[in-house]
Design a protein around this motif. Structure first.
Motif, PDB file in Angstrom:
ATOM      1  N   UNK A 107       0.826  -1.203   0.000  1.00 13.78           N
ATOM      2  CA  UNK A 107       0.000   0.000   0.000  1.00 13.78           C
ATOM      3  C   UNK A 107       0.860   1.252   0.000  1.00 13.78           C
ATOM      4  N   UNK A 108       1.901   1.248   0.814  1.00 18.20           N
ATOM      5  CA  UNK A 108       2.782   2.417   0.918  1.00 18.20           C
ATOM      6  C   UNK A 108       3.474   2.711  -0.409  1.00 18.20           C
ATOM      7  N   UNK A 109       3.735   1.654  -1.204  1.00 18.95           N
ATOM      8  CA  UNK A 109       4.443   1.827  -2.471  1.00 18.95           C
ATOM      9  C   UNK A 109       3.506   2.173  -3.634  1.00 18.95           C
ATOM     10  N   UNK A 110       2.209   2.093  -3.408  1.00 24.08           N
ATOM     11  CA  UNK A 110       1.248   2.361  -4.482  1.00 24.08           C
ATOM     12  C   UNK A 110       1.188   3.855  -4.790  1.00 24.08           C
ATOM     13  N   UNK A 111       0.909   4.229  -6.041  1.00 27.40           N
ATOM     14  CA  UNK A 111       0.794   5.651  -6.396  1.00 27.40           C
ATOM     15  C   UNK A 111      -0.288   6.367  -5.579  1.00 27.40           C
ATOM     16  N   UNK A 112      -1.375   5.654  -5.285  1.00 25.93           N
ATOM     17  CA  UNK A 112      -2.465   6.216  -4.487  1.00 25.93           C
ATOM     18  C   UNK A 112      -2.835   5.194  -3.410  1.00 25.93           C
ATOM     19  N   UNK A 113      -2.149   5.221  -2.252  1.00 27.76           N
ATOM     20  CA  UNK A 113      -2.380   4.206  -1.217  1.00 27.76           C
ATOM     21  C   UNK A 113      -3.832   4.114  -0.760  1.00 27.76           C
ATOM     22  N   UNK A 114      -4.514   5.247  -0.687  1.00 28.69           N
ATOM     23  CA  UNK A 114      -5.914   5.220  -0.250  1.00 28.69           C
ATOM     24  C   UNK A 114      -6.794   4.464  -1.240  1.00 28.69           C
ATOM     25  N   UNK A 115      -6.600   4.742  -2.514  1.00 24.36           N
ATOM     26  CA  UNK A 115      -7.387   4.065  -3.547  1.00 24.36           C
ATOM     27  C   UNK A 115      -7.061   2.579  -3.584  1.00 24.36           C
ATOM     28  N   UNK A 116      -5.791   2.248  -3.420  1.00 27.11           N
ATOM     29  CA  UNK A 116      -5.390   0.848  -3.426  1.00 27.11           C
ATOM     30  C   UNK A 116      -5.994   0.102  -2.235  1.00 27.11           C
TER      31      UNK A 116
END
Length: 250
Positions: free
Chosen positions: A187-196
């Motif tokens: 999640x932390x590495x995702x471009x949009x952690x909230x959306x992920x």
């Protein structure tokens, strides 16, 4: 008296996530618990943290020897240590395939192999392997991880058949996407952690990530003498992800 009073358990990957939650729950229920981990500093209070590398047979056997020296017996083994991988079948090089198999599959083999002589002496012997919903459900970008967890489930069935008449029950749990340190790193590495995070929550029919504690409770059930007629079972703890197809919300 708890059904685990007097029993000794080993939990691999016991320093964090599902492993730590399981070690904590077993301790609460009266077991003496050894938490194996590459970094045992996170082992829950009241457990015996032991540094162990499940990819190294000598390290595993040394750690098992420490448990026997400290507690005199082994009754329960929870093969939880594991690592993840993302990608399609094209994306992961051979060395990564070997590494993930070495931890997720061979790690369970090494620990089980080293503990079987002691489990055969137990009146309440149980092995619980931690597989995944990925063993039974096609999940995008998880080719390598899913393959190893499918192998863990197959290993569970084979071990159950081999050892039940020796008094050793073998089962596995199949968690859904759980709130663990590995998932948090994704999640932390995702471009949009909230959306992920929202997408991961929505992927499970009950609408949220599975908690480590929920998986731990399933493991503890399978590990305990009260489940004495349960063998060769894969218990899903996935909010219905593997089996339910709910209509989209209005």
């Amino acid at each position: 008296m708890s059904e685990f009073s007097g029993l000794v358990a080993i939990v691999t990957g016991g320093g964090s996530g599902i492993g730590a939650a399981t070690a904590r729950e077993l301790t609460t229920r009266g077991a003496r618990v050894a938490a194996f981990d590459l970094d045992p500093s996170g082992a829950p209070e009241g457990t015996l943290g032991i540094k162990a590398d499940v990819t190294d047979d000598e390290s595993v056997r040394t750690a098992v020897g420490q448990v026997v020296e400290a507690f005199g017996r082994i009754d329960v083994v929870v093969n939880n240590a594991g690592i993840g991988a993302q990608g399609t079948v094209e994306d992961n090089p051979d060395d990564q395939w070997h590494k993930v198999f070495d931890v997720n599959v061979m790690g369970a083999v090494r620990v089980s192999r080293a503990t079987l002589p002691y489990l055969r002496e137990s009146p309440a012997a149980a092995i619980v392997n931690v597989a995944s919903v990925a063993a039974t459900t096609g999940i995008p970008q998880r080719a390598l991880y899913s393959t190893t967890k499918g192998a863990v489930q197959s290993l569970t069935l084979a071990m159950a058949a081999d050892h039940l008449r020796e008094g050793i029950r073998v089962n596995c749990v199949n968690p859904g996407t759980a709130a663990t340190p590995w998932v948090q790193r994704l999640l932390d590495a995702a471009p949009d952690p909230e959306a992920e995070r929202a997408a991961l929550d929505a992927r499970q029919p009950h609408g949220r990530l599975v908690s480590a504690e929920e998986v731990a409770l399933a493991i503890v059930y399978l590990a305990g003498p009260s489940s004495g007629s349960t063998a060769g079972t894969a218990l899903a703890v996935d909010g219905g992800m593997a089996t339910l197809r709910l209509r989209p919300k209005d």
